[in-house]
Design an enzyme around this catalytic site. Structure first.
Site, PDB file in Angstrom:
ATOM      1  CE1 TYR A 214     -17.220  11.065 -15.722  1.00 38.76           C
ATOM      2  CE2 TYR A 214     -15.970  10.968 -13.568  1.00 38.76           C
ATOM      3  CZ  TYR A 214     -16.838  10.481 -14.373  1.00 38.76           C
ATOM      4  OH  TYR A 214     -17.238   9.082 -14.162  1.00 38.76           O
TER       5      TYR A 214
ATOM      6  CG  ASP B  84      -9.352  16.354 -14.614  1.00 39.09           C
ATOM      7  OD1 ASP B  84      -8.493  15.825 -15.477  1.00 39.09           O
ATOM      8  OD2 ASP B  84     -10.302  15.796 -14.295  1.00 39.09           O
TER       9      ASP B  84
ATOM     10  NE  ARG C 164      -2.893   0.291   3.276  1.00 40.30           N
ATOM     11  CZ  ARG C 164      -2.233   0.508   4.583  1.00 40.30           C
ATOM     12  NH1 ARG C 164      -1.468   1.759   4.486  1.00 40.30           N
ATOM     13  NH2 ARG C 164      -2.188  -0.255   5.490  1.00 40.30           N
TER      14      ARG C 164
ATOM     15  CE  LYS D 189     -12.090   8.079 -18.874  1.00 43.78           C
ATOM     16  NZ  LYS D 189     -12.076   8.197 -17.358  1.00 43.78           N
TER      17      LYS D 189
END
Ligand code: P1T
Length: 394
Positions: free
Chosen positions: A111, A183, A59, A208
């Site tokens: 978004y 972003d 992690r 993406k």
């Protein structure tokens, strides 16, 4: 590979394509493997308590993730990259830097999932969100006050392709002391470099263009300062929304061809935008490459090309016609997401942006009949033929 080893400094002076392939990478020290192994391990042996080779628990650190994070930092020109389980997990980590009462000024075209996270989750923890048209720096200036900690900008925006002037926003944030986050999902680091324009942090849905092949969900942040990187590293480990090593490997592999793919997305985007603009059944095409797009001048300054995303409406605005069109396309697949090699089409009002109330959608110009295209890297003639056959059937 020790996680504390800084990636070899291939340097911002090398070209983007070279950095996409080599930036922050080193051959596997034990075998010489050119690509980093997928380290499918959750933990690492210690010879005595605290005696280890730089890795304790996956992690916190994983060597495959380290390789991806170093690549991300090199591509965006930041001090450190951080990978997350999804784009939303990356955004979530940034918002966790804030405290109740802190304010965020954000794009009013975003978004849908980002809007939902802001208004349905973080608003309940006492954060205040002000949504403005970020293509108008004056609106941002007016919304910023002494409690503003974050300016959250998407440019180009999803799905209206509005353009914000990153350098102008950076001036506003300097005066206000807030942090500017961009972003950069729609542009990709090949097309746009927000940190060089004055942003503090870049965020990506690496699902993406970075991944590029529609086979992985992953999020990324790249920080400009060590201080910010350290705070985000703490959240990344404490909250634990990290990606697995195979997902990191897939994004790293995708990145190696980012520059080539983005060139083709850009040229195909231009061809498709021009075709739609001249089609008699199309009302309006939103694409920043058109000289009459309100953000064209800024986009020409801050983007290398205009990308492969566009949206449009049909004449007479009938919702059934929009539904018919997206269901009749064959090379374009009707699906959520974007940025893969294959062309996709979508209907934002019922799909990716359904979580934004209709009145809010309309404020940013997102009409019910809007269609969004993610133009892939197929042969452009086939994309045009597909659009032509679907428009003919209306
Ligand atoms: O899907 P995820 O990797 O969690 O990323 C969220 C996200 C963040 N920012 C932008 C600009 C995005 O477009 C997305 C995800 N967008 C879609 C799934 C979509 O079809 O628009």
């Amino acid at each position: 590979m020790n996680q504390d080893d800084k990636a070899p400094d291939h340097g911002a002076q090398q070209g983007f394509g070279t950095r996409a392939i080599h930036g922050g990478q080193q051959h596997d020290p034990s075998t010489g493997a050119v690509m980093p192994p997928v380290y499918l391990t959750s933990t690492y042996a210690q010879s005595a308590p605290g005696q280890h080779l730089g890795y304790e628990y996956s992690r916190t650190h994983n060597p495959t993730r380290t390789a991806l994070q170093n690549s991300l930092a090199s591509l965006e020109g930041g001090v450190e990259g951080l990978a997350f389980a999804s784009g939303m997990a990356a955004i979530d980590a940034v918002l966790k830097l804030l405290l109740p009462g802190d304010e965020v000024v954000a794009s009013n075209d975003l978004y849908g999932g980002t809007y939902r996270l802001f208004t349905k989750i973080f608003q309940h923890f006492g954060l205040v969100f002000r949504f403005v048209d970020m293509s108008q720096p004056l609106q941002v200036e007016r919304a910023v006050n002494e409690r503003t900690r974050l300016i959250w900008c998407e440019t180009p925006t999803n799905p209206m392709l509005h353009i914000a002037d990153i350098a102008a926003l950076a001036e506003i944030k300097k005066r206000s002391g807030a942090m500017l986050v961009v972003d950069n999902t729609f542009a990709s680091p090949y097309v746009q470099q927000p940190l060089a324009l004055g942003a503090d942090l870049v965020m990506h849905s690496a699902t993406k263009y970075l991944g590029g092949h529609s086979d992985v969900v992953l999020g990324a942040l790249v920080a400009k300062s060590e201080h910010l990187a350290e705070r985000l590293r703490f959240v990344q480990n404490a909250s634990g929304a990290v990606p697995g090593p195979l997902d990191c490997f897939l994004v790293l592999r995708g990145i190696k061809t980012l520059h080539l793919r983005m060139e083709r997305h850009g040229t195909n985007g231009r061809v498709v935008a021009a075709f739609l603009k001249s089609h008699p059944k199309v009302k309006k095409v939103h694409w920043p490459g058109f000289p009459d797009h309100p953000g064209h001048e800024v986009a020409s300054r801050q983007m290398r090309n205009f990308g492969g995303m566009l949206s449009f409406t049909l004449k007479d605005d009938a919702l059934e016609k929009a539904f018919h069109l997206v269901s009749t396309l064959q090379v374009f697949t009707l699906a959520e997401s974007l940025g893969g090699v294959e062309s996709l089409c979508g209907h934002p009002a019922s799909m990716t942006h359904a979580s934004i109330p209709r009145e809010e959608r309309l404020k940013s110009g997102l009409e019910d009949s809007l269609i969004r295209l993610s133009v892939g890297i197929e042969d452009p003639e086939d994309l045009l033929a597909d659009l032509q056959q679907a428009l003919d059937k209306l």
